[in-house]
Design an enzyme around this catalytic site. Structure first.
Site, PDB file in Angstrom:
ATOM      1  N   GLU A  11      42.191  48.361  43.990  1.00  0.00           N
ATOM      2  CA  GLU A  11      41.867  48.030  42.598  1.00  0.00           C
ATOM      3  C   GLU A  11      40.739  48.938  42.127  1.00  0.00           C
ATOM      4  OE1 GLU A  11      40.752  43.897  41.826  1.00  0.00           O
ATOM      5  OE2 GLU A  11      39.600  44.564  40.086  1.00  0.00           O
ATOM      6  N   ARG A  64      34.982  50.340  35.332  1.00  0.00           N
ATOM      7  CA  ARG A  64      33.535  50.159  35.167  1.00  0.00           C
ATOM      8  C   ARG A  64      32.805  51.482  35.267  1.00  0.00           C
ATOM      9  NH1 ARG A  64      32.519  44.857  38.964  1.00  0.00           N
ATOM     10  NH2 ARG A  64      34.519  43.917  38.424  1.00  0.00           N
ATOM     11  N   LYS A 105      43.688  35.530  39.567  1.00  0.00           N
ATOM     12  CA  LYS A 105      42.419  35.844  40.232  1.00  0.00           C
ATOM     13  C   LYS A 105      41.436  34.720  39.900  1.00  0.00           C
ATOM     14  CE  LYS A 105      38.696  39.054  38.988  1.00  0.00           C
ATOM     15  NZ  LYS A 105      38.156  40.299  39.544  1.00  0.00           N
TER      16      LYS A 105
HETATM   17  C1  3PG Z   1      35.323  41.544  40.818  1.00  0.00           C
HETATM   18  O1  3PG Z   1      35.259  42.190  39.821  1.00  0.00           O
HETATM   19  O2  3PG Z   1      36.386  41.145  41.301  1.00  0.00           O
HETATM   20  C2  3PG Z   1      34.059  41.124  41.444  1.00  0.00           C
HETATM   21  O3  3PG Z   1      32.982  41.544  40.682  1.00  0.00           O
HETATM   22  C3  3PG Z   1      33.887  41.604  42.825  1.00  0.00           C
HETATM   23  O4  3PG Z   1      32.875  40.826  43.274  1.00  0.00           O
HETATM   24  P1  3PG Z   1      31.954  41.217  44.501  1.00  0.00           P
HETATM   25  O5  3PG Z   1      31.210  42.456  44.107  1.00  0.00           O
HETATM   26  O6  3PG Z   1      31.067  40.008  44.659  1.00  0.00           O
HETATM   27  O7  3PG Z   1      32.851  41.441  45.690  1.00  0.00           O
END
Ligand code: 3PG
Length: 211
Positions: free
Chosen positions: A40, A44, A128
């Protein structure tokens, strides 16, 4: 491939932020070498769309998707760039329509029963849970399984090597998402062996949980 088959590719889906386009291909190769195929790439960073295209072209073993999709324009641009699935922190009517029109697997983000029901109504029964740890994590997923057994989740947000096994042991979880497979210092330092090892360890988490 449908969304359920997507989650079955590997127990952990890395949530990736590509800051430097020059790291994209090697990072993808390092993850694939550790057994993690579904990647994924989040929207960002400025390099995200280019990274989706580059990895799709250069690393055919990878299944490249787009994350952090916040509107239909972004979804369309990512599909154009080569994304083969998509993930969003939430769901809007426009994103739902764009995802349905594309026919590609799409995981909308939900955090409550109503949001899960709305997303399922739109045809998205694989979702999700976000941000997983903050909204109730394993306890919430167990509670949702009773009334909403037909919905399968990929929880993300606050999940790491130590707590992923608890999630993967749940009947309504097929995969977890997280950024821990791609630590910033390892990517910046181009420590690809470290990332391959993190991916390999992540692939074994499910086996530990179901043994
Ligand atoms: C996402 O976008 O799925 C989360 O921000 C990932 O979260 P994490 O950085 O706590 O793994």
């Amino acid at each position: 491939m449908n969304a359920l088959e997507l989650l079955e590719q590997s127990p952990v889906m890395p949530v990736i932020v590509i800051q430097d386009i020059d790291t994209a291909v090697e990072l993808a190769r390092a993850l694939v070498a550790g057994g993690v195929r579904s990647l994924e790439i989040t929207l960002r960073s400025d390099a995200a769309l280019q990274a989706i295209t580059l990895i799709s072209q250069e690393v055919p073993e990878a299944l490249v998707g787009v994350g952090t999709v916040r509107n239909a324009r972004q979804w369309d641009a990512a599909v154009q760039a080569g994304a083969r699935f998509g993930v969003s922190p939430g769901l809007t009517a426009d994103i739902a329509a764009a995802a349905q029109a594309s026919g590609l697997p799409f995981l909308p983000g939900i955090a409550t029963a109503s949001e899960a029901m709305y997303a399922a109504d739109q045809g998205f029964s694989v979702q999700k849970l976000f941000p997983a740890e903050a909204v109730g994590g394993v306890t919430l997923l167990k509670a949702l399984h009773g009334p909403l057994p037909e919905i399968t989740f990929c929880p993300t947000g606050g999940i790491h090597a130590e707590n992923a096994g608890k999630y993967l042991a749940l009947p309504n979880v097929k995969c977890v998402g997280g950024s821990w497979l791609t630590p910033k210092d390892a990517v910046e330092g181009r420590l690809w062996d470290v990332i391959t090892e993190l991916a390999r360890a992540a692939c074994q988490i499910r086996q530990a949980a179901t043994r």
